[in-house]
Design an enzyme around this catalytic site. Structure first.
Site, PDB file in Angstrom:
ATOM      1  N   HIS A  67      -4.794 -30.963 -15.849  1.00  0.00           N
ATOM      2  CA  HIS A  67      -5.862 -31.888 -15.480  1.00  0.00           C
ATOM      3  C   HIS A  67      -6.773 -32.167 -16.658  1.00  0.00           C
ATOM      4  O   HIS A  67      -7.016 -31.325 -17.505  1.00  0.00           O
ATOM      5  CB  HIS A  67      -6.668 -31.380 -14.276  1.00  0.00           C
ATOM      6  CG  HIS A  67      -6.929 -29.909 -14.271  1.00  0.00           C
ATOM      7  ND1 HIS A  67      -5.974 -28.999 -13.912  1.00  0.00           N
ATOM      8  CD2 HIS A  67      -8.028 -29.194 -14.590  1.00  0.00           C
ATOM      9  CE1 HIS A  67      -6.482 -27.768 -13.985  1.00  0.00           C
ATOM     10  NE2 HIS A  67      -7.721 -27.872 -14.410  1.00  0.00           N
ATOM     11  N   CYS A 170     -13.791 -22.325 -11.872  1.00  0.00           N
ATOM     12  CA  CYS A 170     -12.919 -22.365 -13.050  1.00  0.00           C
ATOM     13  C   CYS A 170     -13.562 -23.291 -14.085  1.00  0.00           C
ATOM     14  O   CYS A 170     -14.496 -24.019 -13.767  1.00  0.00           O
ATOM     15  CB  CYS A 170     -11.518 -22.846 -12.690  1.00  0.00           C
ATOM     16  SG  CYS A 170     -11.412 -24.592 -12.203  1.00  0.00           S
TER      17      CYS A 170
END
Length: 764
Positions: A67, A170
């Site tokens: 991502h 995260c």
């Protein structure tokens, strides 16, 4: 926006025959640019690999979710690839992947797409969804598998009555944050437990835990790969503190461990600030990261200041002030205006370095004391150490304030880069110390503690510390300067020139470099050799020192730039891209452009540069090339001259010999150093001693050419070219395999040596 709306037929691929993670990234990047989803393939790939370097996006169960959050993304979307054969993705469960979801966003188009992306993380944790995706043959099948009807969320109605609570986070806040949440909720429900998990993701804090939730919980799990916010809510509570990988794959075991009281730690957060709660001595050990943190913020001041100073010298030369000596660059009013701007910017180098070294360790609390440490080191506030010509403190109002406190023989002086580096670390250490000392401040005084008490005490303590250590550091630098000036007095300028060239390349903008540069400045002002009757022409020729300093200082960035072009396989694609700026920095005499490369590879870069710097110094000394300007790079080349052809003053012949020789010397020495560096790195890569920390772009370049040939309908001998390119690709793949084997073997040797050293220590 629903999850299915982020998928499209143009960027969804089924049974793609790709052989590696790199091929998948290359394939998707090219197609995303082709379909106008991204602006630049190179920028997009760089962002993908940067995220991969922070931790694997292979989330397990054969799924990869790379991502990207980057401005090169034109619109949020998810590219999908179902692979014909599984490829290694360094997954969290060590299994290869066959389903890849490339998530992309630029962060500017609202939060609705983040909601959809978070939903994806939850969907992909379900076995039935995975099965549907692996049997999908079209984009419609993918969208049907990821519709909201597939997701059933159970909620506990009564607040504050949860058996299991937790927080997940995260670095990017997109994928692992929500996967860890989903899996912890799943594990808890399988055990018949009620659960509430707070997420600290890209959308901010969601499902926030209340104090009632925390006080009534039976199990508390913190699963994070970055600092958590608001930890003071949990002060005094026993928790399992782990990462998102553990939560995703071993969440059930974590719950059981908590019930047994195993692996628990007590939360002792000093405030609601993640920066303060994350103070840890481990951050001090990341020396490379801390130095790069300071250097990267310092470089803009050096680059901009150096270029603008060069403009000042150029204006003064054009105005006929080339023989102004130490005042050159400040005579013409316009030149003086540029010189003032350049000097202000350049003078901020050292304070900024100290400030951001401290910032990289302890966050914003370190900025102020770190900058003050740098100010002490750079002696910008020289009024504190003001002395007259006889070395006596000037006691006049604000002048000589600190000089009055110490004996004449302990006069403070500038410690430069070395002082800023040491000072930045000490500032961070003091902030940590004061923060821990005030850990148990009453809640009502915590705001005043962070805004008033810690800053005031940090300022006083770092000032006292730097006041003391600047004395020995200053003597070290002063001793080096004195020794070189004595050599100049003995008519050994050629030897001094070699030494200056060598010193300029030792640390490329660090303390040794600055000592050599300072000596050049003294020479320009006629203050290095002060005796006009010195042996030989030492007085008149002392600006040879400045010529050696500047020309050698131009070498490190030019060397790196040349090496990345001559030896592309020996550098990462990111390195080669970063090195492009070094052409300009080298031309403008900004040695600091090579520092990021030296930090990553100190031995090879520094030694290669020192060899070239000494060569430059020797040639400059032999040809007696002089320079009347203290900075400017190529802008002041017209001020170079050779005393061999001078007859009392600069003339056309002396300038031609000086400037022409300088061009050849700099380019030739830079080429030799680039060859040393490139050959050295190539040899160590081949024998496993050097491992590139990212792709070098060679495979990507070949793949790009293959794709270009395939799509070009005008090529006559297409098959022949494709055969040749595929052969190159196979050869390079074999080369990479061989390198990996050698690198493992070399690491095994190092580990064995380490074990032997530890065994010897134990026997003693």
């Amino acid at each position: 926006m629903e999850l299915k709306d982020l998928f499209s037929k143009q960027i969804s691929f089924f049974n793609a025959d790709l052989k590696s993670k790199d091929e998948v990234i290359e394939f998707l990047s090219n197609n995303l640019e082709k379909e106008k989803y991204i602006k630049s393939t190179d920028d997009f790939k760089a962002a993908v690999y940067k995220r991969e370097s922070e931790g694997s996006t292979g989330v397990g169960d054969g799924i990869g979710i790379p991502h990207v959050l980057n401005p090169t993304v034109q619109k949020s979307a998810i590219a999908f690839v179902k692979l014909k054969n599984k490829v290694d993705w360094q997954s969290l469960d060590d299994q290869p992947v066959d389903l890849v979801f490339m998530i992309m966003t630029n962060g500017k188009d609202g939060n609705e797409h983040l909601t959809a992306l978070a939903d994806l993380s939850g969907f992909l944790m379900k076995a039935e969804v995975q099965k549907k995706l692996r049997s999908a043959k079209s984009i419609k099948d993918v969208q049907n598998a990821l519709t909201k009807e597939e997701q059933k969320v159970e909620k506990v109605e009564k607040s504050g009555s949860y058996d299991v609570i937790g927080i997940t986070a995260c670095p990017t806040g997109i994928a692992h944050t929500y996967m860890a949440q989903e899996k912890l909720e799943e594990y808890a429900k399988q055990k018949g437990l009620t659960v509430k998990i707070e997420t600290q993701g890209r959308r901010g804090i969601e499902n926030k835990l209340t104090q009632e939730d925390i006080d009534n919980a039976k199990v508390i799990i913190l699963a994070h790969d970055k600092a958590l916010e608001g930890l003071s809510r949990l002060n005094g509570k026993k928790v399992i503190d782990t990462n998102t990988k553990e939560a995703i794959f071993k969440g059930d075991q974590l719950i059981e461990k908590y019930k047994k009281g195993e692996g628990l730690t007590e939360v002792k957060a000093s405030s609601d600030s993640s920066e303060v709660s994350e103070f840890t001595m481990r951050k001090f050990l990341d020396i490379k990261g801390n130095l790069l943190g300071g250097i990267s913020r310092m470089l803009p001041f050096v680059v901009a200041g150096g270029i603008i100073l060069g403009i000042a010298f150029l204006i003064d030369f054009a105005a006929g002030n080339g023989n102004a000596g130490g005042e050159f660059g400040t005579i013409n009013p316009a030149a003086g205006w540029f010189a003032a701007i350049g000097k202000i910017s350049m003078s901020m180098m050292v304070p900024i370095l100290g400030a951001f070294i401290a910032f990289s360790i302890v966050g914003s609390q370190g900025l102020m004391p770190g900058m003050v440490a740098g100010l002490f080191s750079s002696n910008i506030l020289g009024f504190g150490y003001a002395y007259d010509g006889d070395g006596n403190p000037i006691m006049n109002g604000w002048s000589g304030l600190w000089a009055r406190l110490i004996p004449k023989n302990l006069q403070g002086s500038e410690s430069g880069f070395i002082g800023a580096i040491i000072g930045g670390y000490l500032a961070a250490l003091l902030v940590v110390g004061w923060s821990k000392a005030m850990l148990k401040f009453p809640k009502g005084l915590q705001g005043a503690r962070d805004i008033v008490f810690i800053p005031v005490l940090s300022l006083l303590s770092i000032s006292l510390t730097m006041f003391v250590i600047n004395i020995p550091l200053g003597f070290i630098m002063g001793g080096i300067s004195l020794g070189i000036s004595e050599l100049a007095q003995l008519n050994l300028l050629w030897l001094v020139s070699i030494l200056i060239g060598f010193m300029m390349c030792v640390d490329m903008g660090g303390p040794i470099n600055k000592i050599a540069y300072s000596l050049g400045n003294l020479a320009v002002g006629g203050k290095l050799v002060t005796d006009i009757n010195a042996a030989g022409n030492a007085f008149n020729d002392q600006t040879i020192i400045m010529a050696s300093a500047m020309l050698a200082g131009m070498l490190p960035p030019l060397m790196v730039a040349m090496s990345t072009i001559i030896f592309p396989r020996a550098w990462t694609a990111k390195d080669r891209d970063a090195a492009k700026a070094n052409w300009l920095m080298g031309a403008c005499f900004v040695s600091e452009g090579a520092i990021p490369f030296m930090v990553k590879d100190p031995k090879r870069v520094a030694v290669s540069a020192m060899a070239g710097g000494a060569l430059i110094g020797g040639l400059v000394g032999a040809l007696k090339i002089k320079l009347l300007a203290s900075h400017g790079g190529v802008f002041v080349f017209p001020l170079l001259s050779s005393s061999y052809l001078e007859n009392g003053s600069m003339n056309g012949g002396s300038i031609a010999l000086g400037a022409g020789s300088a061009v050849l010397i700099v380019l030739g020495a830079s080429f030799i150093s680039a060859m040393i560096l490139g050959l050295w790195r190539t040899a160590d890569i081949k024998n496993g001693k050097l491992t590139l920390d990212a792709t070098n772009g060679v495979k990507e370049s070949i793949l790009e050419k293959i794709e270009s040939v395939k799509n070009n309908t005008k090529i006559n001998n297409k098959e022949e070219k494709l055969t040749l390119l595929n052969k190159k690709l196979d050869n390079y793949s074999a080369f990479e395999t061989e390198l990996a084997t050698k690198q493992k073997a070399y690491q095994a040797i190092l580990e064995e040596k380490h074990k032997q050293r530890e065994a010897r220590k134990a026997n003693k």
